[in-house]
Structures are given as C-alpha cells and as structure tokens.
Write an enzyme that holds these catalytic residues in place. Structure first.
Site, mmCIF file in Angstrom:
data_model
loop_
_atom_site.group_PDB
_atom_site.id
_atom_site.type_symbol
_atom_site.label_atom_id
_atom_site.label_comp_id
_atom_site.label_asym_id
_atom_site.label_seq_id
_atom_site.Cartn_x
_atom_site.Cartn_y
_atom_site.Cartn_z
ATOM 1 N N HIS A 114 15.284 3.726 29.082
ATOM 2 C CA HIS A 114 15.820 5.070 28.822
ATOM 3 C C HIS A 114 17.300 4.974 28.456
ATOM 4 O O HIS A 114 18.017 4.206 29.089
ATOM 5 C CB HIS A 114 15.655 5.923 30.079
ATOM 6 C CG HIS A 114 16.288 7.276 29.950
ATOM 7 N ND1 HIS A 114 15.683 8.319 29.282
ATOM 8 C CD2 HIS A 114 17.489 7.742 30.387
ATOM 9 C CE1 HIS A 114 16.470 9.381 29.319
ATOM 10 N NE2 HIS A 114 17.576 9.054 29.981
ATOM 11 N N ARG A 150 -6.433 1.794 -4.932
ATOM 12 C CA ARG A 150 -6.268 0.524 -5.638
ATOM 13 C C ARG A 150 -7.621 -0.141 -5.779
ATOM 14 O O ARG A 150 -8.453 -0.061 -4.891
ATOM 15 C CB ARG A 150 -5.300 -0.393 -4.873
ATOM 16 C CG ARG A 150 -3.908 0.212 -4.686
ATOM 17 C CD ARG A 150 -2.976 -0.764 -3.976
ATOM 18 N NE ARG A 150 -2.789 -1.983 -4.717
ATOM 19 C CZ ARG A 150 -1.864 -2.172 -5.649
ATOM 20 N NH1 ARG A 150 -1.023 -1.197 -5.953
ATOM 21 N NH2 ARG A 150 -1.761 -3.321 -6.282
ATOM 22 N N GLY A 158 -2.797 12.291 -2.288
ATOM 23 C CA GLY A 158 -1.941 12.476 -1.109
ATOM 24 C C GLY A 158 -2.282 11.483 -0.009
ATOM 25 O O GLY A 158 -2.300 11.827 1.173
ATOM 26 N N GLY A 215 4.355 -13.808 -3.703
ATOM 27 C CA GLY A 215 4.702 -12.599 -2.937
ATOM 28 C C GLY A 215 3.761 -11.448 -3.238
ATOM 29 O O GLY A 215 3.614 -10.539 -2.419
#
Ligand code: NAI
Length: 486
Positions: A466, A289, A202, A61
């Site tokens: 809609h 990373r 950020g 994973g």
C-alpha cells in the site's frame, strides 16, 4: 553453394540477421518464421543444446516487433504522454498546450523497434542459431528449400517448426490502397494522422487504434458488426471502456454492416447500416488476421489446414505430419505473441521428449492497451455461467484506491468471478477482469490466481503493498469473503 545476387529486384531483404551461409549436416530443428513463435523456439531450443536453423523471409521479430504489439504500444504510449502533459496543470505543472510532432513520434517508434530487433538478432547469433534470410518451402521429402538473398540452400533436419504468422484480413468493398484505406500494417507507419477516421472492427486492434488516434486529436468512429465491441471481454469491463470512449468523443456504432465506400475530394464516404453514410479522411480496417500459409508447400509435406486456413495442430502443436509442428498465429490458438512464445517452448520440450503438459488456453492472459487498458484471464461472468458454474462476483472501483487518486486515473474496476461454494460463499477464482490504469501490468496476480486455481480466501489472506493500484485485486477478493476493508 551458389550465391544469388543481393541486387535481384525480388529478393527478400533482411539487414538485421547475421549472415551464415554454412549448411550444417547435423541440424536438429529447422524453424520457418522469425516472429515470436519462431524465435522463441530457436532461442529456447539452442539454450537446451539443440542445433537449430531459422529461416526468415523478411525481418527477424515478425509482426509483433515490426507491425504489431511493439509499434502499436509505442504509439499508445505517445498518446498517454500527450494526455499527461495536457492534464498536467491539475498537478501544478504548467506546461502549456501540448502539440503533436508526428515525425518525432515515428522516429522514436522506429528506434524502439530497431533496438529490440538488434537484441533478438544478437541473441540468435550468440546462441549459434543458423539464420537464413529467404523464403522457405517444404518439399515432398520433408526438406526445406530456401530461396534467399544470401543463398539458395536445401536444409534437412528431423524436426521442423512452422511459425509463419498471419497478415491482416481484408474486407470486401474496402481495397487497401495505403491512402484512403489502411490496415494496421500501414497505419503504424502513416505520415500524418487524419482529422477524421473510421475504424472498422472493434476488437483489440480497432480499440487500441481508435484510442490512440482519438487521444492525439483525430475524430474517430468505430463501426463494429457484432452487438458489442471487445468480444470476449466481460460485459462490465466493456461498459466502462465504452463510457470512457464516449467521454473522449470516440463514437461507437455496433451491430452495423458496412457496405463499401466512395472516394471524394479529401477523403471518402462509407455507406453502412440501412443507408447511413459517414465521411472520413481515412478508413482503418481491423477485422482480424488470417494465417500465412501460401506457397509453404504444406500439401506436398502432408500438412493439413482447416477450412479457415489455419494449420491443424493438436494440443502439443503437432501437425498431421510426424516431425512437423506449427506454432503462433498460423494455428487456431489465441493470436498473441505470448501464446506464440509459450507454444515455441512447448514444442522444443516435445522434441526433447520431455512429455510437456499442453498449454491451458482458457487461462491465457489478455492485455489490451487502449485507454483505459483492459486485462483479464479466465472466465467472464457470462462464460462461467454458460459453462455451468454457479458464480459469485465482486467489483471494486479504482475511484476508491489511494494510488489511483494520486496518479489521477480513477476510471476503472477490478472484477473477480468465483465459483459459489455449497454454503453460498466464494470458492475457486474462475476469472479476473480489469480495466483502468496500468491494469496490463497488474494482471499478473489475477493470472496466477486463475491458473493455480486459487480460492478467494487464499488471495484475501495475502498482504498487498500500500498504496498501490494492484491492492485493488486483494480488496476485491476481500469483498468476496463477505468482509470488506475499504
Ligand atoms: P479481432 O478478431 O479481435 O476483432 C475484429 C473485430 O472486427 C471483431 O469485433 C469483429 O466482429 C469485427 N468485424 C469483422 N468483420 C467486420 C465487418 N465487416 N464490419 C465491422 N466489423 C467487423 O481482430 P483484430 O482486432 O483485428 O486483432 C487480430 C488479432 O490480433 C486478434 O486475435 C487479437 O486478439 C490480436 N491482437 C491482440 C492485441 C492485444 O491483445 N493487445 C492487440 C492487437 C491484436
């Protein structure tokens, strides 16, 4: 084959992978790494009838399932539930003041991870992928040596796929100790949320964590080195996210340099900018990373890396060594699970000799799950102009959308960037950018429009259901035809 003791202190642990100690002699593909890139290649390849071995040193994973997309979005969902309960009186539901039970949040997060991990493991098992739990290294003769919990084995196959992923970058002056300074890895399993936190960086991770902690009661400050947060997003979208952060008292300081921090009782003091200080309980670093390539035997196998440490790969993910491919965060394409999935499948097609078209990374869908969510595909207004296009744009606000009013989430916009036609109208759609309620689930239409090179009038002539949030995309395209409806 010699079995090593599973009680060896340094042996990699994996309770989730099916045990398979056979060493098949007729393997077609060896995949190193069981994250989204690796397991997608293994599952897709096995579906196509290839005989596949997958080696994983930790848990099936990878980052996405254990310390990335899934736990981060699960915690953001807890923050969303908190906001819903807090604001429920507006809907006539009196539920009192919500209280955060963090241990239960953590338990639920782990349950989601465990369920999904079991699912992937059982898919691998049911498709007869040979899963090895251990650390793989390439050798000079292009074998793969596995030092594992279950066994030490040497595997051989004509095709090898490297999918070893990435780890959080660290920041000088901010050694990660898991207490005062954490990365996403540690924050996702933290015992309690701090009262105050600084998030350094950020980008996608920084904004998601700031949003989550801010909504759950932490006083958050983002310190970003660039002039603006969320680099790569359209400027109008960033403006709206910043406005929402400001309203929720998430402080953003951009264009700042962080210098270091000094621990003090109950927290630490960060020095940044020109002599400024910020005292917080916790520092979260989210500064990108780096690819994980150490001890992989790349040099022995003749696989080149670039000066940032990424494995060099061409548009088909082929490395400098014939028969070895690399996918996912370990190459310098967008570090996204869905990019890794797509690359894993592309490589299998290449191995099968199907001559696949390379992926279009410029049309990649991006989804950032902070509140308000951000989703986009294709050019921003600025990047389209920089690429030499003459553009026309239109934006529509969720404020005027019926469903947004109903769900009480009216902050946000949809913005379409289109190529200007010879008569000054709007032609091909170059980019679709959204921020607001559930936009990560609404990007699909925009993604298809950008990647199928649809025109504004193609989209404007479609019927939108809609009332939905997604009809705002059609409304925005209508506006670009020069005839708006609402
Ligand atoms: P990032 O590269 O997206 O953002 C890192 C931010 O840190 C940048 O804005 C950068 O300017 C800033 N920074 C770097 N050094 C700094 C310093 N010394 N002081 C202050 N600011 C500094 O990396 P991030 O957010 O860590 O994410 C890593 C990767 O994972 C990215 O490729 C990202 O796109 C991907 N990701 C995507 C998600 C999504 O799409 N929802 C969620 C999480 C990660």
């Amino acid at each position: 084959m010699a079995k090593t003791s599973s009680e060896e202190p340094d042996a990699p642990k994996n309770l989730d992978v099916p045990e398979n100690l056979d060493v098949p002699e007729d393997l077609d593909v060896i995949v190193i790494g069981g994250g989204p890139g690796g397991y997608a290649a293994a599952l897709y390849g096995a579906s196509a009838g290839l005989n596949i071995a997958l080696v994983e040193q930790d848990k099936i994973g990878g980052t996405c399932l254990h310390v990335g997309c899934i736990p981060a979005k699960e915690l953001l969902e807890a923050a969303s539930v908190f906001r819903t309960v807090r604001d429920s009186e507006e809907f006539g539901i009196n539920s009192g003041t919500p209280e955060l039970n963090w241990p239960t949040v953590m338990t639920r997060k782990q349950k989601v991870i465990d369920t999904l991990t079991k699912g992937v493991s059982s898919l691998l098992g049911s498709r007869s992928v040979h899963v090895y739990s251990g650390k793989a290294t390439l050798t000079k003769d292009k074998s793969v040596q596995v030092i594992g919990t279950d066994a030490n084995v040497t595997l051989q196959a004509p095709n090898i796929i490297l999918a070893t992923g990435s780890t959080p970058r660290t920041l000088p002056g901010f050694d990660v100790d898991g207490k005062l300074v954490v990365t996403s890895d540690e924050l996702l399993s933290i015992e309690a949320l701090p009262k105050t936190a600084a998030v350094i960086g950020g980008g996608a991770i920084g904004c998601e964590f700031a949003s989550m902690m801010g909504d759950l009661g932490t006083e958050v400050t983002i310190l970003e080195a660039l002039p603006e947060i969320l680099a790569g997003c359209d400027a109008d979208i960033v403006k709206m996210v910043r406005r929402s952060f400001r309203k929720r008292k998430i402080d953003v300081h951009s264009d700042v340099k962080v210098n270091g921090h000094k621990p003090k009782k109950g927290g630490t003091v960060i020095s940044y900018g020109d002599g400024k200080e910020l005292e917080v309980e916790l520092v979260v670093t989210a500064v990108g990373r780096r690819p994980r390539t150490e001890d992989l035997g790349l040099k022995d196998a003749g696989v080149d890396v670039d000066d940032r440490g990424f494995i060099v790969a061409d548009a088909h993910c082929r490395t400098s060594t014939t028969g070895i491919w690399a996918v996912g965060d370990v190459i310098s394409t967008p570090q996204l699970a869905h990019t890794a999935f797509a690359e894993g499948m592309l490589v299998i097609k290449d191995i099968l000799g199907e001559n696949p078209d390379p992926l279009n990374h410029k049309g990649t869908p991006w989804c950032i799950y902070c509140h308000p969510e951000v989703a986009f595909a294709g050019h921003t207004e600025a990047s389209a102009i920089e690429a030499g296009y003459e553009v026309v744009t239109a934006s529509h606000r969720y404020m005027g959308n019926g469903r947004a009013q109903i769900v009480g989430e009216t902050d946000g916009i949809v913005k379409i960037i289109a190529e200007k036609t010879a008569d000054g109208g709007a032609g091909r759609i170059l980019g679709v950018h959204m921020t607001g309620p559930w936009v990560t689930e609404q990007l699909g239409q925009g993604y298809l429009a950008v990647n199928w090179e649809a025109t504004v009038s193609d989209v404007a002539s479609l019927i939108q259901p809609h009332p939905t949030l997604s009809e705002l995309f059609g409304e925005t395209a209508l506006a670009l035809t020069g005839r708006s409806l609402h």
